[in-house]
Design a protein around this motif. Structure first.
Motif, PDB file in Angstrom:
ATOM      1  N   SER A 252       0.837  -1.198   0.000  1.00  0.00           N
ATOM      2  CA  SER A 252       0.000   0.000   0.000  1.00  0.00           C
ATOM      3  C   SER A 252       0.880   1.259   0.000  1.00  0.00           C
ATOM      4  CB  SER A 252      -0.926  -0.012   1.220  1.00  0.00           C
ATOM      5  OG  SER A 252      -0.159   0.064   2.407  1.00  0.00           O
ATOM      6  N   TRP A 253       0.249   2.387   0.294  1.00  0.00           N
ATOM      7  CA  TRP A 253       0.950   3.660   0.360  1.00  0.00           C
ATOM      8  C   TRP A 253       2.086   3.648   1.384  1.00  0.00           C
ATOM      9  CZ3 TRP A 253       1.086   6.000   5.066  1.00  0.00           C
ATOM     10  CH2 TRP A 253       0.155   5.560   6.024  1.00  0.00           C
TER      11      TRP A 253
ATOM     12  N   GLY B 115      19.683   3.914   7.602  1.00  0.00           N
ATOM     13  CA  GLY B 115      19.312   3.113   6.450  1.00  0.00           C
ATOM     14  C   GLY B 115      19.250   1.625   6.714  1.00  0.00           C
ATOM     15  N   THR B 116      19.202   1.214   7.971  1.00  0.00           N
ATOM     16  CA  THR B 116      19.138  -0.216   8.276  1.00  0.00           C
ATOM     17  C   THR B 116      17.714  -0.752   8.351  1.00  0.00           C
ATOM     18  OG1 THR B 116      19.235   0.299  10.642  1.00  0.00           O
ATOM     19  CG2 THR B 116      21.329  -0.128   9.520  1.00  0.00           C
ATOM     20  N   HIS B 117      16.708   0.125   8.449  1.00  0.00           N
ATOM     21  CA  HIS B 117      15.314  -0.310   8.545  1.00  0.00           C
ATOM     22  C   HIS B 117      14.429   0.596   7.696  1.00  0.00           C
ATOM     23  CE1 HIS B 117      15.232  -3.532  11.537  1.00  0.00           C
ATOM     24  NE2 HIS B 117      16.148  -2.860  12.233  1.00  0.00           N
ATOM     25  N   TRP B 118      13.326   0.012   7.221  1.00  0.00           N
ATOM     26  CA  TRP B 118      12.262   0.798   6.621  1.00  0.00           C
ATOM     27  C   TRP B 118      11.500   1.537   7.718  1.00  0.00           C
ATOM     28  CZ3 TRP B 118      12.680   0.620   1.451  1.00  0.00           C
ATOM     29  CH2 TRP B 118      13.162  -0.522   0.837  1.00  0.00           C
ATOM     30  N   LEU B 119      10.788   2.568   7.331  1.00  0.00           N
ATOM     31  CA  LEU B 119       9.979   3.295   8.310  1.00  0.00           C
ATOM     32  C   LEU B 119       8.867   2.418   8.871  1.00  0.00           C
ATOM     33  CD1 LEU B 119       9.364   5.975   9.705  1.00  0.00           C
ATOM     34  CD2 LEU B 119       7.915   6.589   7.751  1.00  0.00           C
ATOM     35  N   SER B 120       8.289   1.571   8.044  1.00  0.00           N
ATOM     36  CA  SER B 120       7.247   0.660   8.533  1.00  0.00           C
ATOM     37  C   SER B 120       7.806  -0.367   9.516  1.00  0.00           C
ATOM     38  CB  SER B 120       6.578  -0.054   7.365  1.00  0.00           C
ATOM     39  OG  SER B 120       7.545  -0.765   6.589  1.00  0.00           O
ATOM     40  N   ASP B 121       9.083  -0.734   9.388  1.00  0.00           N
ATOM     41  CA  ASP B 121       9.701  -1.631  10.369  1.00  0.00           C
ATOM     42  C   ASP B 121       9.706  -1.001  11.752  1.00  0.00           C
ATOM     43  OD1 ASP B 121      10.200  -3.216   8.187  1.00  0.00           O
ATOM     44  OD2 ASP B 121      12.325  -2.673   8.026  1.00  0.00           O
TER      45      ASP B 121
ATOM     46  N   ASP C  13       7.988   4.114   2.441  1.00  0.00           N
ATOM     47  CA  ASP C  13       9.281   3.505   2.802  1.00  0.00           C
ATOM     48  C   ASP C  13      10.333   3.778   1.722  1.00  0.00           C
ATOM     49  OD1 ASP C  13       8.296   2.501   5.164  1.00  0.00           O
ATOM     50  OD2 ASP C  13       7.783   0.529   4.329  1.00  0.00           O
ATOM     51  N   TRP C  14       9.963   3.633   0.477  1.00  0.00           N
ATOM     52  CA  TRP C  14      10.918   3.848  -0.608  1.00  0.00           C
ATOM     53  C   TRP C  14      11.282   5.337  -0.739  1.00  0.00           C
ATOM     54  CZ3 TRP C  14      13.776   0.484  -3.262  1.00  0.00           C
ATOM     55  CH2 TRP C  14      13.422  -0.865  -3.209  1.00  0.00           C
ATOM     56  N   GLN C  15      10.367   6.204  -0.509  1.00  0.00           N
ATOM     57  CA  GLN C  15      10.681   7.639  -0.577  1.00  0.00           C
ATOM     58  C   GLN C  15      11.674   8.041   0.506  1.00  0.00           C
ATOM     59  OE1 GLN C  15       6.938   9.706  -0.434  1.00  0.00           O
ATOM     60  NE2 GLN C  15       6.234   8.920  -2.423  1.00  0.00           N
TER      61      GLN C  15
END
Length: 352
Positions: A58-59, A207-213, A64-66
């Motif tokens: 989803s969004w 940069g070790t985790h996504w924001l959703s993590d 996360d990619w942004q």
């Protein structure tokens, strides 16, 4: 003679805990109230919603990619060195040692094992729940992403949810959970929230985790803290079992024996029980055997001779037979006579 067992450090610790065997009355044990149950249900729903949002790409995955392409570590490089040390507050080993030291002192002061047992219970729940979620979802981190815009799920990774963030929430939040007063609980809750929030954002910066993590890590740690009242009865039974085990272990230790030379009483002589005579024995035989049957124990043996003397009886010097005959010690001569006899006068005198 006085023999005493030296107290070990473990004995001194148990002696300190024995001063107040029961849990102090001023310690407030949290219970699973209706308010806490509502918070637990809402946090669990939020946890499942984050997982579903990532699974369906989803969004939240696009966000996360942004953030990853923004590369915060390149935007603010001057704080990189500080955040490299700050992120240690989310590592399980160092934080567990620091919090265990503090809670160990609390256990010593409050004479209870509950703080240390609650820390162990929370870390056990953290390892089981977060570890199972990491391995089950298998999401890759930003540095290992393969397809732009993908959720990177099921590819053998282990970063979803964030272990640093969940560990920071649980390890520092347990201090607020075990606080003795409402004021201390409020201050420690705010401090643990700020610390865990900073650790989670630091992992995104590096940069070790996504924001959703990180968001899922916050929810995972909060679920464990909210569920701890359900483990209180089990912890209380474990504490009682440990003290019972301690008591059984202490009863098996040798009891100190105190003995003085004057306390050793002499042993009374043992009398021999007379033998009952047979019916067919004569009266005379019975009379002769009666005195012998009343005898006491045998008299003590004579003192043993020193080891340097030959065995056997030894006589005094005056009783010994002389080795040489009395009188002159000169060897006998057949041509000599004792002085004072007639033969000495008949001997010729030489020299005129």
């Amino acid at each position: 003679m006085r023999t005493e067992r030296n107290l070990t450090r473990l004995d001194r610790v148990f002696t300190r805990l024995d001063r107040e065997p029961e849990r102090p009355a001023h310690i407030d044990v949290p219970k699973m109230s209706r308010h806490r149950l509502v918070l637990f249900s809402a946090t669990l729903a939020f946890y499942l919603a984050i997982v579903w949002a990532v699974v369906i790409t989803s969004w939240l995955v696009r966000l996360d990619w942004q953030v990853m392409f923004f590369r915060p570590y390149q935007q603010w490089p001057e704080i990189h060195a500080f955040l490299d040390y700050y992120v240690v507050l989310g590592q399980r080993g160092p934080t567990a040692v620091m919090v265990a030291a503090w809670l160990g002192w609390r256990s010593w002061r409050q004479h209870t094992l509950r703080p240390l047992l609650m820390l162990g219970t929370s870390l056990l729940l953290l390892n089981i729940t977060v570890g199972a979620a990491k391995l089950g979802m298998g999401r890759l981190g930003p540095h290992y992403a393969t397809t732009i815009g993908s959720n990177e799920m099921g590819l053998g990774g282990d970063i979803f949810p964030s272990g640093h963030t969940a560990n920071a929430v649980v390890t520092w939040g347990i201090l607020a959970y075990l606080a003795s007063t409402p004021r201390a609980r409020r201050w420690l809750s705010a401090l643990s929230a700020v610390t865990s929030l900073g650790v989670g954002l630091t992992t995104v910066y590096l940069g070790t985790h996504w924001l959703s993590d990180v968001v899922l890590g916050w929810a995972a740690g909060l679920l464990i803290l909210l569920a701890l009242p359900w483990t209180e009865p089990l912890v209380a039974r474990a504490e009682t079992a440990l003290f019972d085990l301690r008591d059984r272990w202490r009863t098996r230790q040798p009891v100190p024996v105190t003995a003085t030379p004057g306390s050793l009483a002499p042993t009374a002589p043992v009398l021999l029980k007379p033998r009952a005579p047979a019916q067919d024995e004569a009266p005379a035989a019975r009379e002769t055997e009666a005195p012998a049957a009343r005898e006491t124990v045998a008299p003590p043996r004579p003192p043993r001779a020193p080891a340097h003397l030959a065995p056997g009886p030894h006589s005094t010097r005056s009783e010994r037979t002389p080795v040489t005959p009395a009188g002159s010690r000169r060897p006998p001569h057949s041509d000599r006579l004792p002085r004072g006899t007639a033969a000495s006068a008949a001997r010729p005198v030489t020299g005129g």
